[in-house]
Design a protein around this motif. Structure first.
Motif, PDB file in Angstrom:
ATOM      1  N   TYR A 147     -17.702  49.670 -42.544  1.00  0.00           N
ATOM      2  CA  TYR A 147     -18.959  50.355 -42.865  1.00  0.00           C
ATOM      3  C   TYR A 147     -19.763  49.501 -43.836  1.00  0.00           C
ATOM      4  O   TYR A 147     -19.239  48.588 -44.477  1.00  0.00           O
ATOM      5  N   GLU A 183     -14.194  48.552 -34.150  1.00  0.00           N
ATOM      6  CA  GLU A 183     -14.338  48.352 -35.595  1.00  0.00           C
ATOM      7  C   GLU A 183     -15.379  47.278 -35.895  1.00  0.00           C
ATOM      8  O   GLU A 183     -16.074  47.333 -36.911  1.00  0.00           O
ATOM      9  N   GLY A 186     -18.443  49.045 -35.914  1.00  0.00           N
ATOM     10  CA  GLY A 186     -18.473  49.991 -37.024  1.00  0.00           C
ATOM     11  C   GLY A 186     -18.934  49.401 -38.332  1.00  0.00           C
ATOM     12  O   GLY A 186     -19.400  50.128 -39.208  1.00  0.00           O
ATOM     13  N   ASN A 190     -21.444  52.386 -39.047  1.00  0.00           N
ATOM     14  CA  ASN A 190     -21.014  53.382 -40.032  1.00  0.00           C
ATOM     15  C   ASN A 190     -21.730  53.045 -41.326  1.00  0.00           C
ATOM     16  O   ASN A 190     -21.819  51.869 -41.694  1.00  0.00           O
ATOM     17  N   HIS A 203     -19.237  54.972 -35.088  1.00  0.00           N
ATOM     18  CA  HIS A 203     -17.881  54.494 -34.806  1.00  0.00           C
ATOM     19  C   HIS A 203     -16.839  55.571 -35.126  1.00  0.00           C
ATOM     20  O   HIS A 203     -15.889  55.785 -34.367  1.00  0.00           O
TER      21      HIS A 203
END
Length: 456
Positions: A147, A183, A186, A190, A203
């Motif tokens: 994130y 990921e 992400g 995120n 994500h």
């Protein structure tokens, strides 16, 4: 002693070189806010260079995607320069967004410490947005959860991709398993606000849903693959990822996302009767919630209307369900977004219309609230979240509209139509800030009609 001194004379420089190597390596591993200003623009090739040298087809795809416009896109430019930057300069809690926005919208500008970057009209390298070199130099992310741009970029002769061992005149190619993961996406899809609230969680929504369990990743929908070449002089592969990144800004991607059906509780009715229409909505297309991403901007709503035998149109408001926070999911004539006044220098700013759609329509959203508890369009100023009434992956929501038939309604067919609409940005906000109309255009997601007979 002389020999010993000579040995030490060799060992110490080696130790120093080794130590400096560790320091340099550690500095190159910085991620998130710590990576600000740790690189130079010149560390990265331009997308045009990649396109002209070898990857023209992929370059042309990327040029038309939102990845290439993450910094130059009209709404992003207006939001950053009209709201985020002036707000950050006035409120120390959100000061980090002045640089941090570009950790995802213009990563090279962020890495170069170009804060704030020049306006897009200046044509600087910030305009490259999320370029080839951004993604293909990422080796992983820092921490446990991806994130807030916590990716790690290691530019240089090595480029990371889905295949390794290919020969290129410009760079070495190393296969990256991380590049294939959700990921990877992400790290930018995120986001937490400075108040530690998840304001983007695409994500995480995917991770909690059915598609993650089945191994369907972001790339499978947003970077579909097909036979072709990834480089003009290279081999033909059966599974070249298309760099289209079609998503929230692509009408073709949005249309049909949710299936919608409407049916009545009776087939015939007389004037004065009550008829209840049930609308079933099924999210059969997205691997995350709909809408997702910039949920503070997006608005998805259901409009239901009836047309009688003489062509008169009746708007049917949605029936209330009574859950906490429902008032934010039913369109109303009310003001919101008062915290824009901070950036605009107007402490008495009364806000703008919250929804901009017909009152009584059901809205599938999750409201964001500022530190004063007011609904906000500014994700960086979000301190709390309201009820999450979006439609999850493979989720079915059921809504009803109860119609008290007028005593004067004519006999004959009564056709009821339910329409699900989508806008990338709430129209009153777009109009107030001067965002081009295409950013608040209505995209029809789906519609369905049913008919009952009005009898004397």
């Amino acid at each position: 002693m002389k020999g010993s001194s000579s040995s030490l004379g060799i060992v110490f420089p080696l130790i120093l070189v080794f130590f400096l190597g560790l320091v340099t390596s550690a500095s190159l591993q910085k991620a998130g806010d710590e990576a600000l200003g740790t690189r130079k623009y010149s560390d990265y090739q331009t997308p045009k260079f990649c396109g002209l040298q070898c990857h023209n087809d992929i370059y042309q795809q990327w040029k038309q995607s939102m990845m290439s416009q993450a910094y130059t896109h009209h709404w992003d430019e207006i939001e950053y320069f009209k709201l985020a930057v002036p707000h950050a300069e006035k409120d120390p809690v959100v000061a980090g967004v002045k640089a941090g926005c570009n950790g995802c919208h213009s990563p090279l500008a962020f890495l170069a410490g170009d804060v704030p970057p020049p306006h897009p009209s200046k044509g600087s390298r910030a305009n490259e947005s999320v370029s080839c070199e951004v993604c293909h130099t990422i080796t992983g992310f820092a921490g446990d959860v991806p994130y807030n741009f916590n990716w790690i970029s290691e530019p240089g002769k090595v480029k990371y991709g889905p295949r390794g061992g290919t020969i290129s005149p410009e760079h070495n190619t190393v296969k990256s398993e991380f590049l294939k993961t959700a990921e990877f996406c992400g790290t930018c899809h995120n986001e937490k606000s400075p108040y530690d609230v998840w304001v983007k969680s695409t994500h995480l929504e995917w991770k909690e849903g059915p598609y993650a369990r089945e191994g369907v990743r972001c790339h499978d929908c947003h970077m579909t693959y097909a036979p072709g070449k990834s480089a003009s002089m290279g081999k033909t592969y059966p599974d070249v990822r298309q760099h289209l990144f079609h998503g929230a800004h692509d009408p073709g991607k949005v249309k049909g996302t949710v299936e919608l059906r409407v049916h009545p509780d009776i087939n015939e009715a007389a004037p004065g009767d009550k008829v209840r229409f049930t609308i079933v909505l099924f999210n059969q297309k997205t691997g995350h919630k709909f809408p997702t991403g910039s949920v503070e901007d997006r608005i998805v709503w259901m409009h239901v209307e009836a047309v009688d035998a003489k062509g008169k149109v009746y708007h049917l408001p949605v029936d209330k369900k009574g859950f906490p926070g429902e008032e934010y999911t039913i369109a109303a004539d009310t003001l919101a977004y008062q915290d824009m006044g901070i950036a605009l220098g107007d402490p008495n700013f009364k806000g703008v219309q919250r929804d901009g759609v017909p009152a009584g329509n059901r809205i599938f959203r999750m409201p964001y609230f500022d530190p004063q508890g007011r609904m906000t369009i500014q994700q960086w100023n979000t301190k709390s979240l309201g009820v999450d009434y979006r439609i999850g992956p493979r989720e079915t929501k059921i809504e009803t509209c109860t119609f008290q038939l007028p005593d004067t309604i004519p006999p004959g067919p009564l056709t009821v139509t339910a329409v699900l609409n989508y806008q990338k940005l709430v129209k009153p906000v777009a109009d107030f800030l001067g965002v081009p109309p295409d950013e608040s255009e209505i995209i029809e997601v789906n519609r369905h009609s049913t008919t009952i007979k009005i009898v004397d």
